[in-house]
Design a protein around this motif. Structure first.
Motif, PDB file in Angstrom:
ATOM      1  N   TYR A   1       0.832  -1.205   0.000  1.00  0.00           N
ATOM      2  CA  TYR A   1       0.000   0.000   0.000  1.00  0.00           C
ATOM      3  C   TYR A   1       0.866   1.253   0.000  1.00  0.00           C
ATOM      4  N   GLU A   2       1.926   1.256   0.784  1.00  0.00           N
ATOM      5  CA  GLU A   2       2.807   2.426   0.853  1.00  0.00           C
ATOM      6  C   GLU A   2       3.514   2.653  -0.481  1.00  0.00           C
ATOM      7  N   VAL A   3       3.927   1.564  -1.129  1.00  0.00           N
ATOM      8  CA  VAL A   3       4.575   1.699  -2.438  1.00  0.00           C
ATOM      9  C   VAL A   3       3.616   2.311  -3.450  1.00  0.00           C
ATOM     10  N   LEU A   4       2.391   1.800  -3.482  1.00  0.00           N
ATOM     11  CA  LEU A   4       1.408   2.318  -4.430  1.00  0.00           C
ATOM     12  C   LEU A   4       1.056   3.769  -4.120  1.00  0.00           C
ATOM     13  N   GLN A   5       0.950   4.077  -2.850  1.00  0.00           N
ATOM     14  CA  GLN A   5       0.579   5.435  -2.458  1.00  0.00           C
ATOM     15  C   GLN A   5       1.671   6.437  -2.799  1.00  0.00           C
ATOM     16  N   SER A   6       2.927   6.034  -2.650  1.00  0.00           N
ATOM     17  CA  SER A   6       4.031   6.977  -2.844  1.00  0.00           C
ATOM     18  C   SER A   6       4.493   7.057  -4.307  1.00  0.00           C
ATOM     19  N   CYS A   7       4.454   5.941  -5.021  1.00  0.00           N
ATOM     20  CA  CYS A   7       4.979   5.971  -6.397  1.00  0.00           C
ATOM     21  C   CYS A   7       4.189   5.060  -7.330  1.00  0.00           C
ATOM     22  N   GLY A   8       2.893   4.942  -7.091  1.00  0.00           N
ATOM     23  CA  GLY A   8       2.070   4.097  -7.943  1.00  0.00           C
ATOM     24  C   GLY A   8       2.021   4.562  -9.385  1.00  0.00           C
ATOM     25  N   GLU A   9       2.183   5.864  -9.589  1.00  0.00           N
ATOM     26  CA  GLU A   9       2.136   6.384 -10.963  1.00  0.00           C
ATOM     27  C   GLU A   9       3.342   5.940 -11.780  1.00  0.00           C
ATOM     28  N   GLU A  10       4.383   5.437 -11.111  1.00  0.00           N
ATOM     29  CA  GLU A  10       5.575   4.971 -11.815  1.00  0.00           C
ATOM     30  C   GLU A  10       5.474   3.496 -12.215  1.00  0.00           C
ATOM     31  N   VAL A  11       4.478   2.789 -11.666  1.00  0.00           N
ATOM     32  CA  VAL A  11       4.338   1.363 -11.974  1.00  0.00           C
ATOM     33  C   VAL A  11       3.846   1.211 -13.409  1.00  0.00           C
ATOM     34  N   LYS A  12       4.438   0.295 -14.132  1.00  0.00           N
ATOM     35  CA  LYS A  12       4.026   0.042 -15.521  1.00  0.00           C
ATOM     36  C   LYS A  12       3.920  -1.446 -15.783  1.00  0.00           C
ATOM     37  N   ALA A  13       5.047  -2.112 -15.952  1.00  0.00           N
ATOM     38  CA  ALA A  13       5.044  -3.519 -16.339  1.00  0.00           C
ATOM     39  C   ALA A  13       4.581  -4.449 -15.223  1.00  0.00           C
ATOM     40  N   ALA A  14       4.633  -3.980 -13.980  1.00  0.00           N
ATOM     41  CA  ALA A  14       4.332  -4.866 -12.846  1.00  0.00           C
ATOM     42  C   ALA A  14       2.858  -4.856 -12.438  1.00  0.00           C
ATOM     43  N   TRP A  15       2.018  -4.090 -13.128  1.00  0.00           N
ATOM     44  CA  TRP A  15       0.602  -4.046 -12.737  1.00  0.00           C
ATOM     45  C   TRP A  15      -0.053  -5.430 -12.731  1.00  0.00           C
ATOM     46  N   PRO A  16       0.173  -6.283 -13.742  1.00  0.00           N
ATOM     47  CA  PRO A  16      -0.442  -7.618 -13.686  1.00  0.00           C
ATOM     48  C   PRO A  16      -0.034  -8.404 -12.443  1.00  0.00           C
ATOM     49  N   MET A  17       1.221  -8.271 -12.038  1.00  0.00           N
ATOM     50  CA  MET A  17       1.705  -8.970 -10.854  1.00  0.00           C
ATOM     51  C   MET A  17       0.999  -8.459  -9.593  1.00  0.00           C
ATOM     52  N   VAL A  18       0.860  -7.136  -9.498  1.00  0.00           N
ATOM     53  CA  VAL A  18       0.213  -6.530  -8.335  1.00  0.00           C
ATOM     54  C   VAL A  18      -1.247  -6.977  -8.246  1.00  0.00           C
ATOM     55  N   LEU A  19      -1.966  -6.883  -9.360  1.00  0.00           N
ATOM     56  CA  LEU A  19      -3.387  -7.236  -9.356  1.00  0.00           C
ATOM     57  C   LEU A  19      -3.590  -8.730  -9.082  1.00  0.00           C
ATOM     58  N   ALA A  20      -2.741  -9.573  -9.665  1.00  0.00           N
ATOM     59  CA  ALA A  20      -2.870 -11.007  -9.438  1.00  0.00           C
ATOM     60  C   ALA A  20      -2.635 -11.358  -7.972  1.00  0.00           C
ATOM     61  N   MET A  21      -1.706 -10.674  -7.341  1.00  0.00           N
ATOM     62  CA  MET A  21      -1.447 -10.903  -5.924  1.00  0.00           C
ATOM     63  C   MET A  21      -2.659 -10.520  -5.082  1.00  0.00           C
ATOM     64  N   LEU A  22      -3.250  -9.364  -5.367  1.00  0.00           N
ATOM     65  CA  LEU A  22      -4.426  -8.920  -4.612  1.00  0.00           C
ATOM     66  C   LEU A  22      -5.599  -9.866  -4.828  1.00  0.00           C
ATOM     67  N   LYS A  23      -5.760 -10.344  -6.055  1.00  0.00           N
ATOM     68  CA  LYS A  23      -6.839 -11.290  -6.348  1.00  0.00           C
ATOM     69  C   LYS A  23      -6.646 -12.580  -5.557  1.00  0.00           C
ATOM     70  N   GLY A  24      -5.400 -13.036  -5.463  1.00  0.00           N
ATOM     71  CA  GLY A  24      -5.119 -14.236  -4.685  1.00  0.00           C
ATOM     72  C   GLY A  24      -5.456 -14.071  -3.214  1.00  0.00           C
ATOM     73  N   VAL A  25      -5.204 -12.883  -2.671  1.00  0.00           N
ATOM     74  CA  VAL A  25      -5.549 -12.622  -1.270  1.00  0.00           C
ATOM     75  C   VAL A  25      -7.055 -12.743  -1.065  1.00  0.00           C
ATOM     76  N   ALA A  26      -7.831 -12.183  -1.991  1.00  0.00           N
ATOM     77  CA  ALA A  26      -9.290 -12.257  -1.878  1.00  0.00           C
ATOM     78  C   ALA A  26      -9.771 -13.696  -1.920  1.00  0.00           C
ATOM     79  N   GLN A  27      -9.147 -14.517  -2.723  1.00  0.00           N
ATOM     80  CA  GLN A  27      -9.583 -15.902  -2.873  1.00  0.00           C
ATOM     81  C   GLN A  27      -9.166 -16.775  -1.702  1.00  0.00           C
ATOM     82  N   GLU A  28      -8.169 -16.335  -0.928  1.00  0.00           N
ATOM     83  CA  GLU A  28      -7.740 -17.097   0.242  1.00  0.00           C
ATOM     84  C   GLU A  28      -8.662 -16.893   1.439  1.00  0.00           C
ATOM     85  N   LEU A  29      -9.444 -15.812   1.433  1.00  0.00           N
ATOM     86  CA  LEU A  29     -10.466 -15.555   2.460  1.00  0.00           C
ATOM     87  C   LEU A  29      -9.889 -15.465   3.867  1.00  0.00           C
TER      88      LEU A  29
END
Length: 274
Positions: free
Chosen positions: A32-60
Motif C-alpha cells: 500500500y505504501e509503495v502504491l501510495q508513494s509511487c504508484g504512478e511509476e508502476v508500468k510492467a508490474a501491474w499484472p503482478m500486483v493485481l494477481a497478488m491482490l486477487k489471490g488474497v481475496a480468494q484465500e479468504l
C-alpha cells in the motif's frame, strides 16, 4: 527498468507466500505504501500486483482481505486511467473476487460500487479505450465467440471494448447469486442499472451474449437456488447476531416475517431478477 520493477514487486509476492500472518500483514502494508508513494511509476508490474491482490481475496483470510482491498481501492481511485489496457480485465476479475469474498459484508458491497464506477468510466472513456485497443493491435470490432469472456472463471484475454464490458457484467452476474441477500440484490440492481445506462454502446452480437450468457443464466441460477432453498431450508431462520456479544448475552436482529427464512429471501431475489 521494467525488469527491475518486476523483480522489486515480485519480492512482495514471494514474501506473502509465507505461513506467518504478521509477515503477510507487513507485506500488504508495504504494498500500500509503495502504491501510495509511487504508484504512478508502476508500468510492467501491474499484472503482478493485481494477481497478488486477487489471490488474497480468494484465500479468504479476513485481516489480509481488508488490507488488500485498501490497495485495490487505491488503484481504482488513483490509477485507473494509468493502467495498461491489457490490465483492465484483470482489474475487473480482481474486484469481482472481493465481491465474492465472504469475510466482510462492506467489502463485498463496496466492490460492487467499484464495478459500477468502472462502468461509468468505460462509458465516459469509450473513445480512449477504442484507441488503446487499436494501439496494442486489437481490432475494435466484436468478433465471433463460442465462449463467454469469463467462462469457468478462467481469464480469456479480451480483444475489444465490448468484450471488456461483458467481463464487467459477468462479475456482477457471479456476485448476483451470493448467499448473502444484501450482496446479491446489490449486484443484481447494479447489473441491470449498468445495462440500462450503457447497453446502447454494445454491438448486436454482444447483446446476444448478454441475453444468452448473462441474463438467462442469472434467471436460471436464481430460480435454482430459490427452488433448492424451498425444499432444504424452508424453515431455517436467518436472524443475525448484533455486535460482538458473547453467546450468553447475544442479541439477535429481528427480520420481518416476509423474509425471515432462506426460502423467502431467495424468492425475493427471484422477483428482483425477473
Amino acid at each position: 527498468e521494467d525488469d527491475m520493477e518486476r523483480r522489486l514487486l515480485s519480492s512482495y509476492e514471494e514474501l506473502y507466500r509465507c505461513q506467518w500472518a504478521d509477515t503477510k500483514n507487513n507485506v500488504l502494508d508495504g504494498m500500500y505504501e509503495v502504491l501510495q508513494s509511487c504508484g504512478e511509476e508502476v508500468k510492467a508490474a501491474w499484472p503482478m500486483v493485481l494477481a497478488m491482490l486477487k489471490g488474497v481475496a480468494q484465500e479468504l483470510e479476513g485481516p489480509q482481505v481488508q488490507q488488500a482491498f485498501m490497495c485495490l481501492k487505491l488503484i481504482r481511485n488513483d490509477f485507473l486511467s494509468a493502467l495498461p489496457i491489457e490490465c483492465l480485465q484483470l482489474l475487473l476479475t480482481t474486484i469481482g473476487a472481493f465481491g465474492l469474498a465472504d469475510t466482510d459484508l462492506n467489502i463485498s458491497l463496496t466492490a460492487i460500487t467499484l464495478l459500477w464506477n468502472i462502468a461509468d468510466f468505460f462509458g465516459r472513456e469509450r473513445d480512449a479505450l477504442l484507441c488503446a485497443f487499436s494501439e496494442v493491435g486489437f481490432h475494435p470490432a466484436v468478433g465471433h465467440r463460442t465462449t463467454s469472456p469469463d467462462e469457468g472463471h478462467q481469464d480469456v484475454q479480451v480483444h475489444n471494448v465490448d468484450q471488456l464490458w461483458l467481463v464487467l457484467y459477468q462479475q456482477l452476474r457471479h456476485i448476483s447469486i451470493d448467499h448473502r441477500i444484501e450482496v446479491r440484490h446489490s449486484a443484481l440492481r447494479t447489473l441491470f442499472t449498468a445495462l440500462e445506462a450503457h447497453g446502447n454502446v454494445l454491438e448486436q452480437s454482444s447483446w446476444n451474449q448478454v441475453v444468452h450468457e448473462l441474463l438467462l443464466p442469472v434467471l436460471d441460477d436464481v430460480s435454482h437456488f430459490s427452488s433448492s432453498s424451498s425444499t432444504i431450508d424452508r424453515d431455517e431462520p436467518v436472524e443475525k447476531a448484533l455486535g460482538n456479544a458473547s453467546q450468553k448475552d447475544k442479541q439477535m436482529m429481528l427480520i420481518h416475517h416476509s423474509r425471515n427464512t432462506q426460502a423467502k429471501q431467495w424468492y425475493t431475489t427471484w422477483e428482483t431478477a425477473f
